[in-house]
Enzyme design. Sequence first.
Site, PDB file in Angstrom:
ATOM      1  N   LEU A   1      53.430  54.288  61.280  1.00 43.12           N
ATOM      2  CA  LEU A   1      53.665  53.284  60.235  1.00 43.12           C
ATOM      3  C   LEU A   1      53.450  51.921  60.880  1.00 43.12           C
ATOM      4  O   LEU A   1      53.748  51.734  62.065  1.00 43.12           O
ATOM      5  CB  LEU A   1      55.091  53.396  59.689  1.00 43.12           C
ATOM      6  CG  LEU A   1      55.436  54.694  58.934  1.00 43.12           C
ATOM      7  CD1 LEU A   1      56.914  54.705  58.522  1.00 43.12           C
ATOM      8  CD2 LEU A   1      54.550  54.871  57.706  1.00 43.12           C
ATOM      9  N   ASP A   2      52.957  50.962  60.087  1.00 46.91           N
ATOM     10  CA  ASP A   2      52.758  49.610  60.600  1.00 46.91           C
ATOM     11  C   ASP A   2      54.105  49.014  61.013  1.00 46.91           C
ATOM     12  O   ASP A   2      55.152  49.427  60.496  1.00 46.91           O
ATOM     13  CB  ASP A   2      52.136  48.708  59.527  1.00 46.91           C
ATOM     14  CG  ASP A   2      50.776  49.217  59.082  1.00 46.91           C
ATOM     15  OD1 ASP A   2      50.110  49.901  59.877  1.00 46.91           O
ATOM     16  OD2 ASP A   2      50.399  48.932  57.933  1.00 46.91           O
ATOM     17  N   GLN A   3      54.048  47.982  61.850  1.00 47.89           N
ATOM     18  CA  GLN A   3      55.328  47.421  62.354  1.00 47.89           C
ATOM     19  C   GLN A   3      56.213  46.925  61.214  1.00 47.89           C
ATOM     20  O   GLN A   3      57.426  47.044  61.270  1.00 47.89           O
ATOM     21  CB  GLN A   3      55.093  46.368  63.451  1.00 47.89           C
ATOM     22  CG  GLN A   3      54.454  45.051  63.050  1.00 47.89           C
ATOM     23  CD  GLN A   3      55.411  44.068  62.404  1.00 47.89           C
ATOM     24  OE1 GLN A   3      56.627  44.203  62.516  1.00 47.89           O
ATOM     25  NE2 GLN A   3      54.875  43.087  61.714  1.00 47.89           N
TER      26      GLN A   3
END
Length: 240
Positions: free
Chosen positions: A102-104
């Site tokens: 997942l993106d930050q």
Amino acid sequence: MKLYRVLQSQGFGSRKVSVARIRAGEVAVNGAVCDDPEAEFDPAALELALDGVSWPYREKAYVLMHKPAGYECSHHPSHHPSVFSLLPPHLLQRGVQCVGRLDQDTTGLLLFTDDGQFIHRMISPKKGVAKVYRAVCADPVTDAMLEALRKGVQLNDEPAPIAALACEPLDVRTLRLTLAEGKYHQVRRMIGATGNRVEALHREAVGHYALPADLAPGSWRWLEADDLKQLEQPWPSAMS
Ligand code: URA
């Protein structure tokens, strides 16, 4: 399996550390302290306790986390702390990996395991395990946008348009998007391709397993056999 190997397999340290813990009397088996590191046991039928705390033996580790914003899914993060910093040493020692990334700034359901075949089953588009996201958009969600996401949008570097398995509006600027794949920045790119922009993204579910409402951001929990069944259950329309 020798007792020191059982300890090692659960992530409690090197051979040396495991042997020392057993010799120090920290380990009980079936209710009685066992200080022989070489004692043989069937791990599946073992009641293990460390320092008086019972420890169910797990051949493989399957764990979920409520990923908070501001953490990177990498062992070598560049700008933010790593999601691995939120896990206890025994899981790190077992070498658990993220199941997809997942993106930050994305929040929500993130899985970890040390079972490579499980990772493959969860992320291979052929297995039809859906990923369900809630996206808050910069601009209002329109019928044209929903239609485009259902029919398929063309992303850079992709040979053919990609369609959502399902797509529904939740409020003026929020939609729920269900995807069969987990391509790089897929939700942001798909919504971007419709002319809108994602402002906040949350993964609500993987397969038929939803992020438990009582799991606080930054916390993790073991997945049990029933949870794994729900995770691996294919999305009906993904298989057609
Ligand atoms: N799609 C994205 O764009 N970002 C994520 O974190 C997950 C899916």
